[in-house]
Design a protein around this motif. Structure first.
Motif, PDB file in Angstrom:
ATOM      1  N   SER A 107      -2.545 -16.468 -23.147  1.00 31.27           N
ATOM      2  CA  SER A 107      -3.216 -16.745 -21.891  1.00 31.27           C
ATOM      3  C   SER A 107      -3.138 -15.482 -21.047  1.00 31.27           C
ATOM      4  N   ALA A 108      -4.281 -15.039 -20.543  1.00 28.44           N
ATOM      5  CA  ALA A 108      -4.313 -13.812 -19.756  1.00 28.44           C
ATOM      6  C   ALA A 108      -5.230 -13.991 -18.556  1.00 28.44           C
ATOM      7  N   VAL A 109      -4.941 -13.246 -17.522  1.00 26.89           N
ATOM      8  CA  VAL A 109      -5.782 -13.276 -16.331  1.00 26.89           C
ATOM      9  C   VAL A 109      -7.104 -12.595 -16.653  1.00 26.89           C
ATOM     10  N   ALA A 110      -8.203 -13.277 -16.335  1.00 26.78           N
ATOM     11  CA  ALA A 110      -9.527 -12.721 -16.593  1.00 26.78           C
ATOM     12  C   ALA A 110     -10.145 -12.142 -15.325  1.00 26.78           C
ATOM     13  N   VAL A 111      -9.881 -12.791 -14.172  1.00 28.89           N
ATOM     14  CA  VAL A 111     -10.463 -12.349 -12.905  1.00 28.89           C
ATOM     15  C   VAL A 111      -9.418 -12.463 -11.805  1.00 28.89           C
ATOM     16  N   TYR A 112      -9.347 -11.419 -10.988  1.00 30.91           N
ATOM     17  CA  TYR A 112      -8.478 -11.406  -9.818  1.00 30.91           C
ATOM     18  C   TYR A 112      -9.321 -11.496  -8.557  1.00 30.91           C
ATOM     19  N   ASP A 113      -8.774 -12.115  -7.521  1.00 25.98           N
ATOM     20  CA  ASP A 113      -9.390 -12.103  -6.199  1.00 25.98           C
ATOM     21  C   ASP A 113      -9.038 -10.758  -5.576  1.00 25.98           C
ATOM     22  N   SER A 114     -10.033  -9.975  -5.216  1.00 27.79           N
ATOM     23  CA  SER A 114      -9.782  -8.630  -4.708  1.00 27.79           C
ATOM     24  C   SER A 114      -9.098  -8.623  -3.341  1.00 27.79           C
ATOM     25  N   ILE A 115      -9.217  -9.705  -2.604  1.00 25.06           N
ATOM     26  CA  ILE A 115      -8.608  -9.762  -1.273  1.00 25.06           C
ATOM     27  C   ILE A 115      -7.143 -10.182  -1.354  1.00 25.06           C
ATOM     28  N   THR A 116      -6.866 -11.271  -2.075  1.00 24.28           N
ATOM     29  CA  THR A 116      -5.494 -11.799  -2.129  1.00 24.28           C
ATOM     30  C   THR A 116      -4.695 -11.228  -3.294  1.00 24.28           C
ATOM     31  N   GLY A 117      -5.376 -10.723  -4.295  1.00 22.80           N
ATOM     32  CA  GLY A 117      -4.684 -10.225  -5.486  1.00 22.80           C
ATOM     33  C   GLY A 117      -4.259 -11.329  -6.439  1.00 22.80           C
ATOM     34  N   ARG A 118      -4.631 -12.563  -6.138  1.00 23.26           N
ATOM     35  CA  ARG A 118      -4.284 -13.704  -6.997  1.00 23.26           C
ATOM     36  C   ARG A 118      -5.304 -13.858  -8.121  1.00 23.26           C
ATOM     37  N   ALA A 119      -4.841 -14.422  -9.203  1.00 21.17           N
ATOM     38  CA  ALA A 119      -5.727 -14.712 -10.328  1.00 21.17           C
ATOM     39  C   ALA A 119      -6.640 -15.877  -9.958  1.00 21.17           C
ATOM     40  N   THR A 120      -7.917 -15.757 -10.315  1.00 25.83           N
ATOM     41  CA  THR A 120      -8.859 -16.843 -10.060  1.00 25.83           C
ATOM     42  C   THR A 120      -9.463 -17.406 -11.345  1.00 25.83           C
ATOM     43  N   ALA A 121      -9.282 -16.682 -12.441  1.00 25.45           N
ATOM     44  CA  ALA A 121      -9.771 -17.171 -13.735  1.00 25.45           C
ATOM     45  C   ALA A 121      -8.835 -16.687 -14.838  1.00 25.45           C
ATOM     46  N   MET A 122      -8.630 -17.555 -15.814  1.00 23.52           N
ATOM     47  CA  MET A 122      -7.759 -17.247 -16.948  1.00 23.52           C
ATOM     48  C   MET A 122      -8.578 -17.312 -18.234  1.00 23.52           C
ATOM     49  N   LEU A 123      -8.054 -16.668 -19.253  1.00 25.55           N
ATOM     50  CA  LEU A 123      -8.693 -16.681 -20.563  1.00 25.55           C
ATOM     51  C   LEU A 123      -7.651 -17.070 -21.599  1.00 25.55           C
ATOM     52  N   ILE A 124      -7.933 -18.155 -22.335  1.00 33.81           N
ATOM     53  CA  ILE A 124      -7.048 -18.602 -23.414  1.00 33.81           C
ATOM     54  C   ILE A 124      -7.636 -18.086 -24.719  1.00 33.81           C
ATOM     55  N   THR A 125      -6.788 -17.500 -25.561  1.00 30.13           N
ATOM     56  CA  THR A 125      -7.203 -17.026 -26.878  1.00 30.13           C
ATOM     57  C   THR A 125      -6.316 -17.684 -27.927  1.00 30.13           C
ATOM     58  N   VAL A 126      -6.941 -18.301 -28.904  1.00 34.37           N
ATOM     59  CA  VAL A 126      -6.214 -18.970 -29.979  1.00 34.37           C
ATOM     60  C   VAL A 126      -6.601 -18.319 -31.304  1.00 34.37           C
ATOM     61  N   HIS A 127      -5.595 -17.982 -32.103  1.00 32.01           N
ATOM     62  CA  HIS A 127      -5.805 -17.425 -33.448  1.00 32.01           C
ATOM     63  C   HIS A 127      -5.394 -18.489 -34.467  1.00 32.01           C
ATOM     64  N   LEU A 128      -6.274 -18.715 -35.452  1.00 34.21           N
ATOM     65  CA  LEU A 128      -6.010 -19.718 -36.481  1.00 34.21           C
ATOM     66  C   LEU A 128      -6.260 -19.134 -37.855  1.00 34.21           C
ATOM     67  N   LYS A 129      -5.615 -19.736 -38.827  1.00 35.57           N
ATOM     68  CA  LYS A 129      -5.870 -19.449 -40.237  1.00 35.57           C
ATOM     69  C   LYS A 129      -6.359 -20.767 -40.830  1.00 35.57           C
ATOM     70  N   VAL A 130      -7.533 -20.745 -41.468  1.00 37.58           N
ATOM     71  CA  VAL A 130      -8.082 -21.961 -42.076  1.00 37.58           C
ATOM     72  C   VAL A 130      -8.589 -21.659 -43.476  1.00 37.58           C
ATOM     73  N   TRP A 131      -8.396 -22.592 -44.381  1.00 38.29           N
ATOM     74  CA  TRP A 131      -8.911 -22.446 -45.733  1.00 38.29           C
ATOM     75  C   TRP A 131      -9.169 -23.815 -46.333  1.00 38.29           C
ATOM     76  N   LEU A 132     -10.254 -23.867 -47.101  1.00 38.26           N
ATOM     77  CA  LEU A 132     -10.659 -25.081 -47.799  1.00 38.26           C
ATOM     78  C   LEU A 132     -10.529 -24.793 -49.277  1.00 38.26           C
ATOM     79  N   GLU A 133      -9.796 -25.663 -49.974  1.00 39.26           N
ATOM     80  CA  GLU A 133      -9.620 -25.453 -51.409  1.00 39.26           C
ATOM     81  C   GLU A 133      -9.906 -26.727 -52.180  1.00 39.26           C
ATOM     82  N   ASP A 134     -10.402 -26.534 -53.393  1.00 37.69           N
ATOM     83  CA  ASP A 134     -10.620 -27.644 -54.300  1.00 37.69           C
ATOM     84  C   ASP A 134      -9.247 -28.208 -54.670  1.00 37.69           C
ATOM     85  N   ARG A 135      -9.097 -29.510 -54.581  1.00 39.11           N
ATOM     86  CA  ARG A 135      -7.778 -30.112 -54.811  1.00 39.11           C
ATOM     87  C   ARG A 135      -7.314 -29.954 -56.252  1.00 39.11           C
TER      88      ARG A 135
END
Length: 177
Positions: A95-123
């Motif tokens: 989770s990272a700050v995406a946008v800051y408010d230039s006046i207050t310096g507070r975060a106004t938007a966040m960005l969530i990034t998820v990394h996955l490993k997926v695989w489909l195999e014949d049983r």
């Protein structure tokens, strides 16, 4: 004048014929690059290697829902009762700050990034039908700047991310991307 309209009609017919003949394009999600003998897919709960509570349940549920909604495959949770097994592993979440408010310096938007490993195999023969070792998904969300009306937007953002991930994954599996 007759010959001109006749030529115009022939050119229009030729153009339409070329377009209808197609260039290999088709509507996404309609076909399947998976073997025709595949009828049942097991989707056991994904493995969660992050501290994020129940993230694997959201992602697994979204994938099952997408398979049921978009395909004719029968989806089960028991790998022994299926023709193929879809495995998933949530590798990391950031989770990272995406946008800051230039006046207050507070975060106004966040960005969530998820990394996955997926695989489909014949049983039966364990042949890999699909694999992506770094499936990355991001979802932005806004933070409330008003303390009185604060609402944590992270959970709804994870819900949207799960649905987006499931749609993309099922399309990738069906189209072999």
């Amino acid at each position: 004048m007759k010959t001109r309209s006749h030529i115009t009609r022939r050119i229009a017919f030729l153009c339409v014929s070329i377009v209808l003949a197609g260039c290999g394009y088709h509507v996404g999600g309609r076909g399947s690059a998976l073997p025709a003998t595949l009828n049942t897919i097991a989707v056991p709960a994904f493995v969660n290697k992050t501290p994020s509570y129940r993230l694997e349940q959201r992602l697994t549920g979204a994938v099952i829902h997408e398979f049921l909604a978009r395909t004719a495959y029968h989806v089960v949770s028991d790998p022994t009762a299926a023709d193929a097994v879809l495995h998933g592993e949530v590798s990391s979440i950031e989770s990272a700050v995406a946008v800051y408010d230039s006046i207050t310096g507070r975060a106004t938007a966040m960005l969530i990034t998820v990394h996955l490993k997926v695989w489909l195999e014949d049983r039966d023969d364990k042949k890999e039908l699909y694999r992506n070792n770094d499936f990355v998904f991001r979802q932005a969300y806004e933070l409330s700047t008003d303390v009185k009306s604060f609402f944590d937007e992270q959970n709804p953002a994870l819900g949207r991310l799960s649905g987006d991930f499931a749609r993309q994954l099922v399309s990738a599996i069906l189209e072999k991307f």
